[in-house]
Enzyme design. Sequence first.
Site, PDB file in Angstrom:
ATOM      1  N   GLY A  87      32.825  38.939  36.441  1.00 53.52           N
ATOM      2  CA  GLY A  87      33.789  38.489  35.741  1.00 53.52           C
ATOM      3  C   GLY A  87      33.199  37.238  34.752  1.00 53.52           C
ATOM      4  O   GLY A  87      33.443  37.019  33.562  1.00 53.52           O
ATOM      5  N   GLU A  97      34.927  36.370  50.624  1.00 51.74           N
ATOM      6  CA  GLU A  97      35.632  37.710  50.663  1.00 51.74           C
ATOM      7  C   GLU A  97      34.964  38.747  51.200  1.00 51.74           C
ATOM      8  O   GLU A  97      33.935  39.375  50.711  1.00 51.74           O
ATOM      9  CB  GLU A  97      35.872  38.008  48.754  1.00 51.74           C
ATOM     10  CG  GLU A  97      36.960  39.171  48.874  1.00 51.74           C
ATOM     11  CD  GLU A  97      36.825  39.672  47.449  1.00 51.74           C
ATOM     12  OE1 GLU A  97      35.843  39.847  47.019  1.00 51.74           O
ATOM     13  OE2 GLU A  97      38.164  40.391  47.165  1.00 51.74           O
ATOM     14  N   LYS A 126      34.208  52.362  31.277  1.00 51.60           N
ATOM     15  CA  LYS A 126      33.010  52.488  32.315  1.00 51.60           C
ATOM     16  C   LYS A 126      33.438  52.314  33.652  1.00 51.60           C
ATOM     17  O   LYS A 126      33.620  51.143  34.203  1.00 51.60           O
ATOM     18  CB  LYS A 126      32.059  51.322  31.772  1.00 51.60           C
ATOM     19  CG  LYS A 126      30.710  51.635  32.437  1.00 51.60           C
ATOM     20  CD  LYS A 126      29.919  50.365  32.441  1.00 51.60           C
ATOM     21  CE  LYS A 126      30.215  49.899  33.713  1.00 51.60           C
ATOM     22  NZ  LYS A 126      30.125  50.431  34.916  1.00 51.60           N
ATOM     23  N   GLU A 128      40.808  40.595  36.330  1.00 44.70           N
ATOM     24  CA  GLU A 128      41.168  40.916  37.790  1.00 44.70           C
ATOM     25  C   GLU A 128      40.107  40.544  38.648  1.00 44.70           C
ATOM     26  O   GLU A 128      39.254  41.573  38.993  1.00 44.70           O
ATOM     27  CB  GLU A 128      41.930  42.145  37.763  1.00 44.70           C
ATOM     28  CG  GLU A 128      43.245  42.302  36.671  1.00 44.70           C
ATOM     29  CD  GLU A 128      44.387  41.508  37.392  1.00 44.70           C
ATOM     30  OE1 GLU A 128      44.306  40.689  38.222  1.00 44.70           O
ATOM     31  OE2 GLU A 128      45.362  41.486  36.527  1.00 44.70           O
ATOM     32  N   CYS A 162      41.587  44.338  46.696  1.00 47.23           N
ATOM     33  CA  CYS A 162      41.576  42.785  46.453  1.00 47.23           C
ATOM     34  C   CYS A 162      42.703  42.164  46.842  1.00 47.23           C
ATOM     35  O   CYS A 162      42.503  40.976  47.315  1.00 47.23           O
ATOM     36  CB  CYS A 162      41.472  43.001  44.820  1.00 47.23           C
ATOM     37  SG  CYS A 162      42.922  43.803  44.130  1.00 47.23           S
ATOM     38  N   GLY A 181      36.816  43.442  38.961  1.00 47.51           N
ATOM     39  CA  GLY A 181      35.782  43.660  39.909  1.00 47.51           C
ATOM     40  C   GLY A 181      35.393  42.191  40.251  1.00 47.51           C
ATOM     41  O   GLY A 181      36.326  41.432  40.641  1.00 47.51           O
ATOM     42  N   SER A 182      34.097  41.742  40.692  1.00 42.60           N
ATOM     43  CA  SER A 182      33.765  40.500  41.524  1.00 42.60           C
ATOM     44  C   SER A 182      33.732  39.316  40.404  1.00 42.60           C
ATOM     45  O   SER A 182      33.720  39.315  39.093  1.00 42.60           O
ATOM     46  CB  SER A 182      32.358  40.776  41.899  1.00 42.60           C
ATOM     47  OG  SER A 182      31.639  40.669  40.921  1.00 42.60           O
TER      48      SER A 182
HETATM   49  P1  NAD Z   1      31.372  44.442  40.604  1.00 43.40           P
HETATM   50  O1  NAD Z   1      31.726  43.129  39.682  1.00 43.40           O
HETATM   51  O2  NAD Z   1      29.907  44.707  41.199  1.00 43.40           O
HETATM   52  O3  NAD Z   1      31.393  45.797  39.613  1.00 43.40           O
HETATM   53  C1  NAD Z   1      32.782  46.024  38.931  1.00 43.40           C
HETATM   54  C2  NAD Z   1      32.115  46.629  37.647  1.00 43.40           C
HETATM   55  O4  NAD Z   1      31.292  46.008  36.741  1.00 43.40           O
HETATM   56  C3  NAD Z   1      31.465  47.988  37.788  1.00 43.40           C
HETATM   57  O5  NAD Z   1      31.870  48.980  36.998  1.00 43.40           O
HETATM   58  C4  NAD Z   1      30.103  47.635  37.362  1.00 43.40           C
HETATM   59  O6  NAD Z   1      29.074  48.660  37.041  1.00 43.40           O
HETATM   60  C5  NAD Z   1      30.436  46.670  36.452  1.00 43.40           C
HETATM   61  N1  NAD Z   1      29.346  45.842  35.865  1.00 43.40           N
HETATM   62  C6  NAD Z   1      28.355  45.265  36.721  1.00 43.40           C
HETATM   63  N2  NAD Z   1      27.538  44.490  35.934  1.00 43.40           N
HETATM   64  C7  NAD Z   1      28.156  44.300  34.790  1.00 43.40           C
HETATM   65  C8  NAD Z   1      27.866  43.397  33.735  1.00 43.40           C
HETATM   66  N3  NAD Z   1      26.793  42.487  33.704  1.00 43.40           N
HETATM   67  N4  NAD Z   1      28.648  43.392  32.702  1.00 43.40           N
HETATM   68  C9  NAD Z   1      29.734  44.110  32.665  1.00 43.40           C
HETATM   69  N5  NAD Z   1      29.978  45.068  33.679  1.00 43.40           N
HETATM   70  C10 NAD Z   1      29.331  44.975  34.677  1.00 43.40           C
HETATM   71  O7  NAD Z   1      32.563  44.514  41.552  1.00 43.40           O
HETATM   72  P2  NAD Z   1      32.779  45.746  42.756  1.00 43.40           P
HETATM   73  O8  NAD Z   1      31.733  45.340  43.856  1.00 43.40           O
HETATM   74  O9  NAD Z   1      32.750  47.188  42.197  1.00 43.40           O
HETATM   75  O10 NAD Z   1      34.286  45.580  43.310  1.00 43.40           O
HETATM   76  C11 NAD Z   1      34.666  44.646  44.088  1.00 43.40           C
HETATM   77  C12 NAD Z   1      35.056  43.458  43.774  1.00 43.40           C
HETATM   78  O11 NAD Z   1      36.377  43.826  42.840  1.00 43.40           O
HETATM   79  C13 NAD Z   1      35.812  42.578  44.732  1.00 43.40           C
HETATM   80  O12 NAD Z   1      35.409  41.132  44.405  1.00 43.40           O
HETATM   81  C14 NAD Z   1      37.234  42.685  44.670  1.00 43.40           C
HETATM   82  O13 NAD Z   1      38.070  41.798  45.120  1.00 43.40           O
HETATM   83  C15 NAD Z   1      37.521  43.047  43.151  1.00 43.40           C
HETATM   84  N6  NAD Z   1      38.636  43.560  42.734  1.00 43.40           N
HETATM   85  C16 NAD Z   1      39.803  42.911  42.280  1.00 43.40           C
HETATM   86  C17 NAD Z   1      41.040  43.490  41.974  1.00 43.40           C
HETATM   87  C18 NAD Z   1      42.103  42.830  41.382  1.00 43.40           C
HETATM   88  O14 NAD Z   1      43.111  43.416  40.685  1.00 43.40           O
HETATM   89  N7  NAD Z   1      42.102  41.490  41.209  1.00 43.40           N
HETATM   90  C19 NAD Z   1      40.970  44.965  42.206  1.00 43.40           C
HETATM   91  C20 NAD Z   1      40.039  45.504  42.968  1.00 43.40           C
HETATM   92  C21 NAD Z   1      38.915  44.965  43.067  1.00 43.40           C
END
Ligand code: NAD
Length: 471
Positions: free
Chosen positions: A227, A375, A169, A244, A278, A222-223
């Site tokens: 998470g 962040e 997804k 992550e 990230c 993601g965020s």
């Molecule tokens: P986000 O958490 O908003 O979204 C990430 C994904 O989660 C998207 O595909 C989104 O559609 C999905 N999502 C949204 N709501 C959800 C739910 N309720 N259940 C499951 N999935 C859901 O994050 P973002 O804004 O897309 O990405 C930026 C963040 O990702 C930053 O905090 C960054 O630090 C982090 N990041 C971490 C790493 C790492 O390896 N640690 C790498 C890249 C990005």
Amino acid sequence: MTYSLIIDGKAIDARESFDVINPATGEVLAACPQGSVADLDNAVAAAKRAFPGWAAKPDAERQEALGKIADLIEAYQAELAALITAEQGKPQAGPGAPFEVGGCVAWTRVTQGLSVEPEVLIDTDEERVELIREPVGVVASITPWNWPLMIAVWHVMPALRAGCTVVMKPSPYTPLSTLRLVQMITEAGILPAGVLNVVTGDAEVGDRISGHPDIDKIAFTGSIATGRRIMERAGSTLKRLTLELGGNDAGIVLPGTDMSKRMEDLFWGSFINAGQTCSCLKRLYVHEDDYDAVCEGLANFVGGIKVGNGAEPDTLIGPLSNKMQFDKIVELVEDARTKGARILTGGEKPNGKGYIYPLTIIADATEEMRVVNEEQFGPVLPVIRYSDLDDAIARANALEVGLGASAWGNDPGEAAKVARKLVAGTRWVNRHGVLNPTVPMGGVKQSGIGVEFGEEGLREYTTVQILSIAK
Ligand code: NAD
């Protein structure tokens, strides 16, 4: 180009669609099919059906499949890179979109070569006990928008290599490169139907994933907020998780360090992908005696970097990827300004249609400013003054996150001693954000659970199962 969901080896046209925006221009790039909870359920059912057959394949067959996928990505590098620039913004030049696609090839090939062999724990006249790592089952991969294709590859390749089947997804901001990759793999007939599926969607589909009874593991990047939500919801079915999450990486320049020769490494460690990485350096601590020289060196260096539409050949830093991120950066820089920061360069919101933001160096930054303690994920580097090294280490470690951190010094050995005191998944010395497919990467504290890459990463797609034989 039209895009489809891919479920059970077939292209599925969703009834509704949403617009994907080119962040350099603010214009609509393409219509993307909108996946639904029903699509997700179908994809999970297909992955569940495909699992026993894929898991039972000999290792060599799965390795061969990964080799073919790597060849395919390589053959379509230019097309995929153009798509990434258009949907996400990172440029064609420098460490941009072709670099991302190159990373996809490298990570796929390295993962192809990995294996986790069974271990014989006891072998006596009476008994033989083996530890076997079996594939965990159906894996869901949920990815963010910043490195959309590379992070998808980071999840999917070890899952496939281990014998799992996958439902992907992608982020609604950047779904196209992922849809295109799965389409290519499907059309090339590399994998049996149902082994790799992709469904679009946002929180509703995401919530279905985290509560789904037939998903065994989630790989999520993601965020932190999302998470946490996934972890809470996944508790009802005790899913395995690799999370992550976000970071807010600190760098410490040791007293007396000559940074003049290290500006390029410092720059890319902070600003790659317009800071939307990230593991970018996001807070820089510099000793008061060296403070002005480092700030001036940084401001001069960024002055020579072209920021703009990533499709133009000389652009080295592209736009912010979406309006949400753009608005956040504008807000954080204004917050710092009103709290007394000196904006040495950048910091002015441009009047274009897209989300291009200038490279910004913030002096006299303090922990009271949001740009330091949140962040920020943008082309902005706050530089913070310190007078005592132990105090700087304590301030670097004060946040709830711990993804990466770095120490910079004339003597790498001395800098490594400081780096060891930083609480983070990766501690770099005289560099920041350097990743390698053979080196595990993950966060500590609230930056995540588990690691990716290398054999350690591959193991996360397996469960330990014992075979205990009485002779
Ligand atoms: P986000 O958490 O908003 O979204 C990430 C994904 O989660 C998207 O595909 C989104 O559609 C999905 N999502 C949204 N709501 C959800 C739910 N309720 N259940 C499951 N999935 C859901 O994050 P973002 O804004 O897309 O990405 C930026 C963040 O990702 C930053 O905090 C960054 O630090 C982090 N990041 C971490 C790493 C790492 O390896 N640690 C790498 C890249 C990005």
